[in-house]
Design an enzyme around this catalytic site. Structure first.
Site, PDB file in Angstrom:
ATOM      1  N   LYS A  28       9.881   1.917   0.022  1.00 30.68           N
ATOM      2  CA  LYS A  28       8.604   2.136   1.049  1.00 30.68           C
ATOM      3  C   LYS A  28       8.620   3.672   0.913  1.00 30.68           C
ATOM      4  CE  LYS A  28       7.784   0.874   5.929  1.00 30.68           C
ATOM      5  NZ  LYS A  28       8.568   0.234   7.113  1.00 30.68           N
ATOM      6  N   ARG A  33      14.785  -0.838  -0.208  1.00 30.25           N
ATOM      7  CA  ARG A  33      15.434  -1.758   0.606  1.00 30.25           C
ATOM      8  C   ARG A  33      15.822  -2.928  -0.283  1.00 30.25           C
ATOM      9  NH1 ARG A  33       9.952  -4.027   2.258  1.00 30.25           N
ATOM     10  NH2 ARG A  33       9.838  -2.899   4.005  1.00 30.25           N
ATOM     11  N   ARG A  81       5.765 -13.120   1.048  1.00 30.01           N
ATOM     12  CA  ARG A  81       5.375 -13.262   2.406  1.00 30.01           C
ATOM     13  C   ARG A  81       4.492 -14.793   2.821  1.00 30.01           C
ATOM     14  NH1 ARG A  81       5.102  -7.127   3.590  1.00 30.01           N
ATOM     15  NH2 ARG A  81       5.954  -6.329   1.706  1.00 30.01           N
ATOM     16  N   GLY A  89       0.894  -1.244   0.193  1.00 32.47           N
ATOM     17  CA  GLY A  89      -0.084  -0.008  -0.179  1.00 32.47           C
ATOM     18  C   GLY A  89       0.826   1.269  -0.095  1.00 32.47           C
ATOM     19  N   ARG A  90       1.990   1.145   0.303  1.00 34.66           N
ATOM     20  CA  ARG A  90       3.146   2.412   0.214  1.00 34.66           C
ATOM     21  C   ARG A  90       4.383   1.981  -0.436  1.00 34.66           C
ATOM     22  NH1 ARG A  90       4.899   4.026   6.307  1.00 34.66           N
ATOM     23  NH2 ARG A  90       4.897   2.093   7.219  1.00 34.66           N
ATOM     24  N   ASP A 126       1.961 -11.128   7.368  1.00 33.84           N
ATOM     25  CA  ASP A 126       2.320 -10.241   5.931  1.00 33.84           C
ATOM     26  C   ASP A 126       3.913  -9.818   6.131  1.00 33.84           C
ATOM     27  OD1 ASP A 126       0.735  -8.675   8.029  1.00 33.84           O
ATOM     28  OD2 ASP A 126       1.256  -7.081   6.593  1.00 33.84           O
ATOM     29  N   ASN A 127       4.409  -9.905   7.627  1.00 30.17           N
ATOM     30  CA  ASN A 127       5.693  -9.183   7.681  1.00 30.17           C
ATOM     31  C   ASN A 127       6.749 -10.445   7.986  1.00 30.17           C
ATOM     32  OD1 ASN A 127       5.065  -6.583   7.731  1.00 30.17           O
ATOM     33  ND2 ASN A 127       4.392  -6.409   9.763  1.00 30.17           N
ATOM     34  N   ASP A 163      10.611  -4.871   7.218  1.00 35.68           N
ATOM     35  CA  ASP A 163       9.656  -4.082   7.658  1.00 35.68           C
ATOM     36  C   ASP A 163       9.765  -3.721   8.896  1.00 35.68           C
ATOM     37  OD1 ASP A 163       7.468  -2.462   6.987  1.00 35.68           O
ATOM     38  OD2 ASP A 163       6.204  -4.288   6.777  1.00 35.68           O
ATOM     39  N   ASP A 206      -1.718   7.297   2.747  1.00 39.09           N
ATOM     40  CA  ASP A 206      -1.295   8.112   1.917  1.00 39.09           C
ATOM     41  C   ASP A 206      -0.206   7.646   1.285  1.00 39.09           C
ATOM     42  OD1 ASP A 206       0.848   8.189   3.832  1.00 39.09           O
ATOM     43  OD2 ASP A 206       0.857  10.296   4.379  1.00 39.09           O
TER      44      ASP A 206
HETATM   45  P1  AMP Z   1       2.809  -2.431   7.741  1.00 40.61           P
HETATM   46  O1  AMP Z   1       2.150  -2.205   9.074  1.00 40.61           O
HETATM   47  O2  AMP Z   1       3.868  -1.540   7.283  1.00 40.61           O
HETATM   48  O3  AMP Z   1       3.220  -3.826   7.757  1.00 40.61           O
HETATM   49  O4  AMP Z   1       1.774  -2.039   6.795  1.00 40.61           O
HETATM   50  C1  AMP Z   1       0.477  -2.910   6.558  1.00 40.61           C
HETATM   51  C2  AMP Z   1      -0.377  -2.695   5.678  1.00 40.61           C
HETATM   52  O5  AMP Z   1      -0.670  -1.279   5.850  1.00 40.61           O
HETATM   53  C3  AMP Z   1       0.116  -2.705   4.453  1.00 40.61           C
HETATM   54  O6  AMP Z   1      -0.721  -3.121   3.173  1.00 40.61           O
HETATM   55  C4  AMP Z   1       0.734  -1.559   3.837  1.00 40.61           C
HETATM   56  O7  AMP Z   1       1.003  -1.380   2.659  1.00 40.61           O
HETATM   57  C5  AMP Z   1      -0.404  -0.725   4.620  1.00 40.61           C
HETATM   58  N1  AMP Z   1       0.136   0.892   4.912  1.00 40.61           N
HETATM   59  C6  AMP Z   1       0.841   1.087   5.948  1.00 40.61           C
HETATM   60  N2  AMP Z   1       1.162   2.340   6.050  1.00 40.61           N
HETATM   61  C7  AMP Z   1       0.553   3.025   4.877  1.00 40.61           C
HETATM   62  C8  AMP Z   1       0.385   4.173   4.303  1.00 40.61           C
HETATM   63  N3  AMP Z   1       0.723   5.316   4.858  1.00 40.61           N
HETATM   64  N4  AMP Z   1      -0.306   4.253   3.171  1.00 40.61           N
HETATM   65  C9  AMP Z   1      -1.014   3.157   2.390  1.00 40.61           C
HETATM   66  N5  AMP Z   1      -0.841   1.971   3.334  1.00 40.61           N
HETATM   67  C10 AMP Z   1       0.074   1.858   4.282  1.00 40.61           C
HETATM   68 MG    MG Z   2       4.240  -4.767   6.343  1.00 41.23          MG
END
Ligand code: AMP
Ligand code: MG
Length: 477
Positions: free
Chosen positions: A113, A179, A186, A92-93, A261-262, A271, A125
């Site tokens: 990222k 990275r 995953r 998502g980012r 997913d991590n 992550d 965002d």
């Molecule tokens: P994470 O906690 O980084 O492992 O992210 C969990 C999920 O939330 C994943 O699908 C990420 O891509 C999404 N995500 C985290 N932060 C953002 C952000 N600022 N904008 C869009 N998606 C996000």
């Molecule tokens: Mg993640």
């Protein structure tokens, strides 16, 4: 200069087909200021020769690398977050930007990222805060130095946007990070294809993902087929994950968000969000402020990794009998214990004897860490190479006392340093261990936030690398 002769592009992900990803459009940033360039990592994949403009073109504007993905790909995945299944995840980012062979011929991923929104951003965002980027640089450098199989931070640009976050004084500065990782496959990538609502034909996609994973990441299993292939694959992931968890526990590292997913099938640590290193051994230490129940506390990591492997095994059920998948899962605890012993010896800088004594030494070391509440890194620094003289000079010398210490000291007396070079390194005659505790991270960040002063960050990276050279544990990806 363009890429080096040793640079080998190989975007194999395309062979999976477009049901596994979505084409992503990189965000255009108002500003691109290089804050960190990891030439040591770049050299492993033939990118150290890039000039400043090329570096920026590829790692801030995301122009494709030669012979690589024509456009970045946001990867699809699901996952269990804090025990709850979430079918709305996915990159998502970030996205997969390129795939390259390292100097051992292994396929590595360049992932990002903070590169903007994708179909998987939900309400986010798509951005990364500069503080988040700085924290990821520090985590990856420190874990690499301590011998953990971690993703490496290749590049960080500050990008000139203002972001709003609940966990940072806002507006806060933005950044984009690249990275280098072993794989971005995953547990949740498999889970998505096994999900109850999956469309018809996804068993075929699951099989395709398994075959791709074997082909690229476990090529010695290529001769296997049918159930055997599935079970042996799971067996490898169990081993890699047990090893990774033992690496975290002996590095005093609390990941903070051990969702499925991590976790990758290749056992990479990656992550880095709200992670922390523990000051002392404390099973109840919680890294993430939003982890209210302490689900992912330091001492729960081995159990959590096992649970996550159970979810991966479930996802593989359409491909192999449940009973057959149980065997690798059941071996997790033994493998974890073995890896923990192995790693404890490594961290103590002593050679191995036999499995029973090695296991007893590891248990005695952790019992002492627990009862004495000695600084986690102080302990490994003082005892490195079983050096008596360092112990007597240590500011923590009074703690080396009592029954738990006697148990440990008796066992340690049976061990010899791994090499004399380790013990004699100037690092070990210095003041004390290099650590990465939260207060220091905050103070490195404060210098940037208050004065735009990146010198403490650069100095810290230098010190961590120096410690890494002394410890001699770097294992690469
Ligand atoms: P994470 O906690 O980084 O492992 O992210 C969990 C999920 O939330 C994943 O699908 C990420 O891509 C999404 N995500 C985290 N932060 C953002 C952000 N600022 N904008 C869009 N998606 C996000
Ligand atoms: Mg993640």
């Amino acid at each position: 200069m363009p890429v080096a002769k040793t640079h080998v592009p190989d975007p194999r992900v395309l062979s999976l087909g477009d049901a596994f990803y979505d084409v992503a459009v990189p965000a255009r940033f108002p500003r691109r200021e290089l804050r960190y360039r990891n030439d040591r990592a770049a050299a492993d994949v033939g990118l150290e020769t890039l000039g400043p403009e090329e570096w920026e073109a590829h790692f801030a504007r995301f122009e494709p690398l030669p012979g690589n993905l024509p456009s970045p790909l946001a990867l699809r995945y699901h996952g269990h977050q804090f025990g709850v299944y979430n079918p709305e995840l996915g990159d998502g980012r970030g996205f997969l930007f390129a795939q390259v062979r390292d100097d051992n011929g292994r396929l590595l991923d360049l992932g990002t990222k903070g590169t903007g929104t994708t179909p998987w951003s939900r309400r986010g965002d798509g951005r990364l805060t500069l503080k988040g980027g700085v924290r990821e640089i520090l985590a990856t450098e420190m874990l690499e130095a301590l011998g953990v199989k971690t993703s490496r931070t290749l590049s960080l640009f500050e990008t000139g946007e203002q972001l709003w976050r609940g966990d940072e004084p806002s507006p806060t500065r933005s950044s984009v990070l690249v990275r280098l990782g072993h794989s971005h496959v995953r547990f949740g990538t498999f889970q998505r294809l096994a999900h109850a609502n999956a469309r018809k034909g996804d068993v075929e996609a699951l099989r395709r993902l398994l075959d791709y994973s074997v082909e690229i990441y476990f090529p010695d299993l290529k001769a296997t087929e049918g159930d055997e292939r599935v079970v042996r694959f799971l067996d490898r992931v169990v081993s890699a994950s047990a090893r990774l968890c033992a690496e975290w526990m002996t590095a005093g590292f609390c990941h903070g968000v051990l969702n499925t997913d991590n976790m990758t099938i290749t056992g990479d640590s990656f992550d880095y969000g709200p992670y922390r290193f523990v000051p002392t051994f404390d099973p109840d230490f919680v890294a993430a402020y939003f982890d209210e129940s302490g689900l992912y506390r330091f001492g729960a990591q081995p159990k959590t990794v096992h649970w996550n492997l159970g979810r991966l095994a479930e996802a593989l059920r359409p491909l192999a009998p449940t009973a057959a998948l149980g065997a690798p899962l059941a071996s997790y605890e033994d493998r974890y214990d073995e890896a923990l012993a192995d790693r404890t010896l490594e961290r103590l800088g002593v050679g191995s004897r036999d499995p029973d004594t090695d296991g007893a030494l590891a248990r005695a070391a952790f019992a002492f860490l627990d009862s004495s509440a000695i600084g986690f890194e102080r302990f490994f620094f003082d005892l490195h190479g079983a050096s008596e003289s360092r112990l007597s000079r240590s500011p923590a010398r009074d703690l080396y006392d009592g029954p738990r210490w006697t148990d440990l000291a008796d066992l340690l007396a049976l061990y010899a340093p791994r090499t004399s070079r380790d013990v004699d390194h100037p690092y070990f005659s210095g003041d004390g261990p290099t650590t990465l505790l939260i207060d220091e991270i905050e103070s490195i960040w404060s210098a940037i936030a208050a004065r735009d002063d990146f010198a403490p960050l650069e100095e810290k990276v230098r010190r961590i690398r120096e410690a890494g050279d002394a410890l001699g544990l770097r294992r690469g990806l």
